[in-house]
Write an enzyme that holds these catalytic residues in place. Structure first.
Site, PDB file in Angstrom:
ATOM      1  N   SER A  71       3.898  -2.353  10.436  1.00 36.34           N
ATOM      2  CA  SER A  71       5.586  -2.136  10.425  1.00 36.34           C
ATOM      3  C   SER A  71       6.073  -3.520   9.810  1.00 36.34           C
ATOM      4  CB  SER A  71       5.992  -1.796  11.696  1.00 36.34           C
ATOM      5  OG  SER A  71       5.539  -0.416  11.965  1.00 36.34           O
ATOM      6  N   GLY A  87       3.269   2.452  10.702  1.00 37.42           N
ATOM      7  CA  GLY A  87       4.209   3.598  10.445  1.00 37.42           C
ATOM      8  C   GLY A  87       4.910   3.882  11.467  1.00 37.42           C
ATOM      9  N   GLU A 108      -4.722  -4.547  10.920  1.00 35.73           N
ATOM     10  CA  GLU A 108      -3.751  -3.779  11.091  1.00 35.73           C
ATOM     11  C   GLU A 108      -4.037  -2.921  12.361  1.00 35.73           C
ATOM     12  OE1 GLU A 108      -1.933  -2.711   6.779  1.00 35.73           O
ATOM     13  OE2 GLU A 108      -3.703  -1.231   7.296  1.00 35.73           O
ATOM     14  N   ASN A 126       0.870  -1.255  -0.108  1.00 38.82           N
ATOM     15  CA  ASN A 126       0.013   0.087  -0.059  1.00 38.82           C
ATOM     16  C   ASN A 126       0.790   1.439   0.057  1.00 38.82           C
ATOM     17  OD1 ASN A 126      -1.774   2.088   0.545  1.00 38.82           O
ATOM     18  ND2 ASN A 126      -2.190   1.339   2.599  1.00 38.82           N
ATOM     19  N   TRP A 127       0.831   1.942  -1.067  1.00 36.20           N
ATOM     20  CA  TRP A 127       1.707   2.999  -1.169  1.00 36.20           C
ATOM     21  C   TRP A 127       1.301   4.157  -0.536  1.00 36.20           C
ATOM     22  CZ3 TRP A 127       3.586   2.301  -7.144  1.00 36.20           C
ATOM     23  CH2 TRP A 127       4.225   1.121  -7.338  1.00 36.20           C
ATOM     24  N   LYS A 128       0.334   4.200  -0.279  1.00 35.62           N
ATOM     25  CA  LYS A 128      -0.505   5.457   0.451  1.00 35.62           C
ATOM     26  C   LYS A 128      -0.342   6.645  -0.522  1.00 35.62           C
ATOM     27  CE  LYS A 128       0.092   3.174   4.758  1.00 35.62           C
ATOM     28  NZ  LYS A 128       0.103   3.410   6.124  1.00 35.62           N
ATOM     29  N   HIS A 184      -9.332   1.468   5.448  1.00 34.57           N
ATOM     30  CA  HIS A 184      -7.746   1.576   6.076  1.00 34.57           C
ATOM     31  C   HIS A 184      -8.087   2.712   7.498  1.00 34.57           C
ATOM     32  CE1 HIS A 184      -3.718   2.585   6.694  1.00 34.57           C
ATOM     33  NE2 HIS A 184      -3.477   1.687   5.808  1.00 34.57           N
ATOM     34  N   GLY A 235       3.262  -1.039   4.190  1.00 32.51           N
ATOM     35  CA  GLY A 235       3.090   0.487   3.865  1.00 32.51           C
ATOM     36  C   GLY A 235       4.472   0.826   3.496  1.00 32.51           C
ATOM     37  N   GLY A 236       5.273   1.646   4.401  1.00 32.61           N
ATOM     38  CA  GLY A 236       6.508   2.075   4.393  1.00 32.61           C
ATOM     39  C   GLY A 236       7.522   1.203   3.550  1.00 32.61           C
ATOM     40  N   GLU A 280      -6.286   4.935   8.251  1.00 33.52           N
ATOM     41  CA  GLU A 280      -6.242   6.260   7.813  1.00 33.52           C
ATOM     42  C   GLU A 280      -7.315   6.873   7.481  1.00 33.52           C
ATOM     43  OE1 GLU A 280      -2.745   5.710   5.731  1.00 33.52           O
ATOM     44  OE2 GLU A 280      -1.677   5.120   7.412  1.00 33.52           O
TER      45      GLU A 280
HETATM   46  P1  13P Z   1       3.580   0.419   7.755  1.00 31.38           P
HETATM   47  O1  13P Z   1       3.679  -0.684   6.994  1.00 31.38           O
HETATM   48  O2  13P Z   1       4.084   1.602   6.994  1.00 31.38           O
HETATM   49  O3  13P Z   1       3.450   0.450   9.141  1.00 31.38           O
HETATM   50  O4  13P Z   1       1.881   0.597   7.200  1.00 31.38           O
HETATM   51  C1  13P Z   1       0.879  -0.487   7.196  1.00 31.38           C
HETATM   52  C2  13P Z   1      -0.091  -0.095   6.608  1.00 31.38           C
HETATM   53  O5  13P Z   1      -0.938   0.802   6.931  1.00 31.38           O
HETATM   54  C3  13P Z   1      -0.451  -0.741   5.235  1.00 31.38           C
HETATM   55  O6  13P Z   1      -1.836  -0.551   4.813  1.00 31.38           O
END
Ligand code: 13P
Length: 254
Positions: free
Chosen positions: A216, A176, A170, A12-14, A98, A237-238, A100
């Site tokens: 993470s 993050g 999650e 997920n590149w956000k 998600h 994510g990251g 967020e």
């Molecule tokens: P991180 O891997 O950056 O913690 O993010 C996880 C995430 O929100 C994937 O959707």
């Protein structure tokens, strides 16, 4: 390890990557992951890069996901994107609910359920996210929160549709932050989710359900997390923004 469910490792590149940056990353992933058959690899770029990324991965084993979509099929909804528009770019997956978006866009379980129904109608696989905050975990409310999110966000799904859907656990405190859930914490939450699905649907449906872990995930913890019997993949994510770390996560998950 005896897993009959194929792992799905999704990035997920956000709100990251211009088209040029997105192409750079997928070209690298194509090279690095050309021989990987054991897991389904999915990239979820921002909407603006879907078209170009879609073309770039045509001749690869990488699949495409979007990060959100509208619950409506079209019409006067300024700024929204309908499932049929995603389908134009051969999108197969869509991340829904998600944390967020639950936090910043105030998405409710009911809205997520409506989006999931719209995704399934369009033959898109929804990756439906759930997870507790740190405060909720510390108050001992994790299971109550997860059950509420499951019952609410999956309210529109029948058994057949559940077969097509994917869940992502999650924990909000792990997103993050660099602080992942331990393998034991992830396994306990995933097992609880599977038990809850058995109650909501039935045992076979719950057994076959795909439950990804996100929060993470890194090359160093992927192996241990993916080894857990109820962990069927990752939503990264990251660490999915960078060629080396995302391809190492995929390889370490096999
Ligand atoms: P991180 O891997 O950056 O913690 O993010 C996880 C995430 O929100 C994937 O959707």
């Amino acid at each position: 390890m005896n897993k009959d469910r194929k792992l799905i490792i999704a990035g997920n590149w956000k709100m990251n990557k211009t088209v040029a940056e997105a192409l750079d990353l997928v070209h690298g992933l194509k090279r690095e992951l050309a021989s990987v058959k054991e897991v389904d690899v999915v990239v979820c770029p921002p909407f603006t890069a879907l078209s170009e990324v879609s073309r770039a991965i045509l001749d690869s084993n990488i699949r495409l996901g979007a990060q959100n979509m509208s619950e409506h099929s079209g019409g006067a909804y300024t700024g929204e994107i309908a499932a049929v528009m995603l389908k134009e770019f051969s999108v197969r997956y869509v991340v829904l609910g998600h944390s967020e978006r639950r936090q910043y866009q105030k998405e409710s379980n009911a809205l997520i359920a409506a989006k999931a129904a719209a995704a399934l109608t369009a033959a898109l696989k929804p990756i439906i996210c759930i997870g507790e905050t740190l405060q909720e975990r510390e108050a001992g409310a994790t299971e109550k929160v997860l059950e509420g999110q499951l019952r609410g966000s999956l309210a529109s799904l029948n058994k057949d549709q559940m077969e097509e859907a994917i869940l992502a656990y999650e924990p909000v405190w792990a997103i993050g932050t660099g602080k992942n859930a331990t393998a034991d914490q992830a396994q306990a939450a995933h097992a609880f989710i599977r038990r809850t699905l058995a109650g909501m649907f039935d045992e076979p449906t719950a057994r076959r359900a795909r439950i990804q872990y996100g929060g993470s995930v890194k090359p160093a913890n992927a192996r241990e997390l993916m080894r857990q019997p109820d962990v069927d993949g990752a939503l990264v994510g990251g660490a999915s923004l960078e060629l080396r770390s995302f391809s190492d996560i995929v390889k370490n998950s096999i």
